[in-house]
Design a protein around this motif. Sequence first.
Motif, PDB file in Angstrom:
ATOM      1  N   ALA A  93       0.859  -1.249  -0.003  1.00  0.00           N
ATOM      2  CA  ALA A  93       0.108  -0.096  -0.186  1.00  0.00           C
ATOM      3  C   ALA A  93       0.971   1.224   0.173  1.00  0.00           C
ATOM      4  N   SER A  94       0.178   2.193  -0.774  1.00  0.00           N
ATOM      5  CA  SER A  94       1.024   3.658  -0.874  1.00  0.00           C
ATOM      6  C   SER A  94       0.011   4.341   0.205  1.00  0.00           C
ATOM      7  N   PRO A  95       0.402   5.855   0.279  1.00  0.00           N
ATOM      8  CA  PRO A  95      -0.286   6.602   1.358  1.00  0.00           C
ATOM      9  C   PRO A  95      -1.537   7.091   0.378  1.00  0.00           C
ATOM     10  N   LEU A  96      -1.981   6.636  -0.765  1.00  0.00           N
ATOM     11  CA  LEU A  96      -3.204   6.936  -1.549  1.00  0.00           C
ATOM     12  C   LEU A  96      -4.140   6.304  -0.828  1.00  0.00           C
ATOM     13  N   PRO A  97      -5.387   7.019  -1.066  1.00  0.00           N
ATOM     14  CA  PRO A  97      -6.523   6.499  -0.408  1.00  0.00           C
ATOM     15  C   PRO A  97      -7.138   5.139  -1.408  1.00  0.00           C
ATOM     16  N   ALA A  98      -8.163   4.470  -0.588  1.00  0.00           N
ATOM     17  CA  ALA A  98      -8.573   3.287  -1.300  1.00  0.00           C
ATOM     18  C   ALA A  98      -9.508   3.747  -2.461  1.00  0.00           C
TER      19      ALA A  98
END
Length: 485
Positions: A93-98
Amino acid sequence: MIGGGLAGLSSAVALAEAGLQVRLLEKRPHLGGRATSYTLPDGSEVDNCQHVTLGCCTNLADFYSRVGAAGKISFYDRLYFVDAQGRRSTMEASPLPAPMHLAPSFLLFGSLSLADKRAIANAVMTIARAAGNPPGIDGISMLDWLQRMKQTAAAIDRFWRVVLVSALDEELSRTDACYGIEVFWKGFLANRNGYRVGIPSVPLAELYEGCREAVMRRGGEVRLRAGIREIRVRDNSFASVVMDDGSETSADACIAAVPHEVLLSLLPEEMGEGNGTLSGLPNIKNSPITGVHLWYDRTVMTEPFLTLLDHTTQWVFNKSLLYRGAETNGAGARPISQSEKSLSAEAHDQYLQLVISASYDLVQKSRQEIIDICRRDLADVLPATRDAQLRKATVIKEINATFSPAPGVDRWRPSQRLPVNNLFLAGDWTRTGWPSTMEGAVRSGYLAAEALLAAAGQPKTFLQPDLPLEGLSRFWANRNNGASS
């Protein structure tokens, strides 16, 4: 309670906590059913087959917490892949939202071309924008849906098949599209934590030590090697069970948590005939899983696990490392028990477990043929195995490992409550809303416990909600709910 697998154990623990006196009967000498481990003649303890959980499996997590086993599950935020050319890729996972949290890793995935990724992204976003319920999927296979979505051959083989055959233990052409899509929605899109892989850091049998105590400390009983010959019904009510030794045992109510192919042999014949409540059970088929255990004389693998592309072998688990609890939520290593030490003949040995789901092609093959196939696969992706000495190997075939999530299978799956007073069902094959998984088994156990208590006038809820929707996934789900209302 008939059956000491996850469905029976979760029912038993829930009902014991609700204040009922539970008697659990299990025909085997151990608890856990198909998700357990046993000891080889040389003293090595091996899992029947490697079982994993995901972050989206909320009921399984709840069950582990109830029986004190949550600390024995190590969660991993990084997934490891390798193809036939030896190219390694990771997903995390990256910091981007789902649902965009895995997008950067996906874009860097070395085994897929730009055309493959474009096709996959289109299908994944179709799932996300429809909140896991795109139109036109009723009664069709996952392969049919992917072809409708114009997926490339490589995208199907190196992405969709890799994930779904392992998750559902069935080939894409034999899998209901609704289940394949649900795996991606709940596991990879709806919540940032849904994809996290949880792997037991102890042999599977050790996960269930707390189950016996949870039942017995509340006045219950757990009996092993207690096979059942018959479930007797009188005047449309549960009456008793007949044990293998001919003795008869009665109770106020019964939950049958046995495989669907076994259930009909225990019940009155009319329940499985004509328009009987369970007449559809023979239409539910099973699919196989093969586990291969290899002990090498040296370290041949550094990752905790690997997912293989382009090979017969699908997963390789580094049991020597996993049993040390490495990378466990930053908690560090834990002491290794004597039973874990016995898994290797020498301190420097490395123990690997390989898993092949939907292993139809291996059912008729010999033990040595299967080992040879797996060793060739490992030579491609783990070059150190070419020179290492294989000290020991064993193969475990589970011919009826799971029920097959075939298109339309849900119409044959019964609910946990039967039209027979005080007789209930549990099992991942019952109507749980999930396919054949450990999460599905626990859901069935909780639902059976709820049905029994409701019938007794003592309603109680055990079933846990799914992970909360996040980011754009929540927005799209709300939009779809608004449109449907």
